[in-house]
Design an enzyme around this catalytic site. Structure first.
Site, mmCIF file in Angstrom:
data_model
loop_
_atom_site.group_PDB
_atom_site.id
_atom_site.type_symbol
_atom_site.label_atom_id
_atom_site.label_comp_id
_atom_site.label_asym_id
_atom_site.label_seq_id
_atom_site.Cartn_x
_atom_site.Cartn_y
_atom_site.Cartn_z
ATOM 1 N N ARG A 148 4.575 -2.595 -6.049
ATOM 2 C CA ARG A 148 3.272 -3.054 -5.213
ATOM 3 C C ARG A 148 2.618 -4.212 -6.333
ATOM 4 N NH1 ARG A 148 3.234 2.589 -4.859
ATOM 5 N NH2 ARG A 148 3.375 3.449 -2.634
ATOM 6 N N LYS A 172 0.485 4.779 -6.394
ATOM 7 C CA LYS A 172 -0.695 5.131 -5.729
ATOM 8 C C LYS A 172 -0.962 6.644 -5.892
ATOM 9 C CE LYS A 172 -0.518 2.440 -1.574
ATOM 10 N NZ LYS A 172 -0.294 2.497 -0.242
ATOM 11 N N HIS A 241 4.237 -8.746 -1.194
ATOM 12 C CA HIS A 241 4.871 -7.323 -0.627
ATOM 13 C C HIS A 241 5.919 -7.261 -0.007
ATOM 14 C CE1 HIS A 241 3.452 -3.230 -0.634
ATOM 15 N NE2 HIS A 241 3.883 -3.140 0.563
ATOM 16 N N ARG A 244 8.942 -6.483 -2.146
ATOM 17 C CA ARG A 244 9.095 -4.880 -2.185
ATOM 18 C C ARG A 244 9.946 -4.399 -0.990
ATOM 19 N NH1 ARG A 244 6.721 0.074 -3.853
ATOM 20 N NH2 ARG A 244 6.198 1.336 -2.203
ATOM 21 N N HIS A 267 7.232 6.535 -2.755
ATOM 22 C CA HIS A 267 6.739 7.277 -1.438
ATOM 23 C C HIS A 267 6.556 8.777 -1.442
ATOM 24 C CE1 HIS A 267 8.166 3.683 0.974
ATOM 25 N NE2 HIS A 267 6.965 3.293 0.401
ATOM 26 N N TYR A 276 12.575 1.412 6.536
ATOM 27 C CA TYR A 276 13.577 0.299 6.154
ATOM 28 C C TYR A 276 14.855 0.558 6.633
ATOM 29 C CZ TYR A 276 9.638 -0.651 2.698
ATOM 30 O OH TYR A 276 8.623 -0.843 2.388
#
Length: 297
Positions: A148, A172, A241, A244, A267, A276
């Site tokens: 990110r 995150k 992004h 990514r 994730h 994806y």
């Protein structure tokens, strides 16, 4: 209290009391700012807000400002956070925003670049210049690791292991993950770290890997602006992004299993990673439609 004063206290409360990340706090503050300015324009006092007022505001956002469902969902989250703060400050008798139901937005498939398009963007960087050498290392690493933009901006020198070709990334929720990177990224990083970064940093002590021309840590906005210029130069429409998204899709197309891609992307939920696979399915369907001579329907 002025709107500016309320927003300042709201932001501080989200970070210090609610323990939200700076990014989340800034997002919710912006949502609250738009709402409070609308109240002022409509001459509605904050104490007079009720669910009907909130619904009127969201209708205005949807019809007048043409906001999509994802933006409305984000607005409602911001209003709920603001309502929670106003309730604790005894400025609202209850959190009216909790009665709002977030729309279930259908997620659009992420835009993905081909390997050739990624190469076009990277090749558009002028590596005869010092900052070009830095940008080549930066964007090569973002693509090679699926980072990110915030993860690239905050990457620490102490978490970069060139010999092993590994990064420790803080993502995150302050979660750490280990991500390998390719030989090309290693070569570009070595050149940047040996030839360019020492000149930019000088005698300063800077813990972040990527710095600007003043020797200070690069901001997310600075990275975004540099990529925007490359996008125009390469003639390829993309965002940072998108690198990514392309990283994840190229791994799956190459045969990597979904769980491993989830770990590399950081994730927390495997369901987030499955988008994806839908991108790859779309490519398969389009290829089938183009090359299969059977039924066209």
């Amino acid at each position: 209290m002025t709107i500016e004063g309320l927003l300042l206290r709201f932001h501080s409360d989200m970070v210090s009391v609610e323990r939200l990340s700076e990014n989340s706090a800034s997002t919710y503050e912006e949502c609250a700012k738009i709402f409070l300015n609308w109240l002022q324009k409509e001459e509605i006092k904050l104490a007079a807000v009720n669910p009907q007022v909130l619904i009127s505001y969201l209708i205005w956002r949807r019809t007048e400002q043409k906001c999509d469902e994802l933006t409305i969902a984000k607005d409602i989250s911001g209003l709920r956070a603001l309502g929670s703060y106003l309730l604790r400050q005894k400025m609202w008798p209850e959190n009216h925003a909790m009665l709002l139901e977030r729309p279930k937005a259908s997620r659009a498939l992420p835009k993905v670049l081909s390997v050739e398009q990624v190469d076009s963007i990277l090749d558009a960087i002028d590596t005869t210049q010092a900052l070009g050498i830095r940008d080549r290392a930066l964007f090569e690493l973002i693509y090679s690791c699926g980072l990110r933009i915030s993860e690239a901006a905050t990457l620490q020198v102490s978490n970069l292991h060139l010999k092993e070709r590994l990064l420790i990334v803080r993502g995150k929720g302050d979660k750490e993950r280990m991500v390998p990177f390719g030989i090309s990224a290693k070569e570009k990083l070595e050149q940047y770290l040996m030839e360019v970064r020492p000149l930019l940093v000088g005698s300063k002590i800077v813990s972040e890997v990527f710095v600007n021309y003043r020797g200070e840590p690069m901001s997310r906005k600075g990275i975004w602006k540099n990529f925007k210029a490359l996008e125009v130069k390469a003639g390829v429409q993309a965002k940072v992004h998108t690198l990514r998204h392309s990283f994840a899709t190229h791994l799956l197309a190459g045969g990597m299993d979904l769980r491993s891609v989830q770990e590399l992307l950081g994730h927390s939920d495997l369901a987030t990673t499955t988008i994806y696979t839908h991108v790859d399915d779309k490519q398969l369907r389009e290829g089938h439609k183009e090359f299969f001579p059977g039924h066209k329907n």
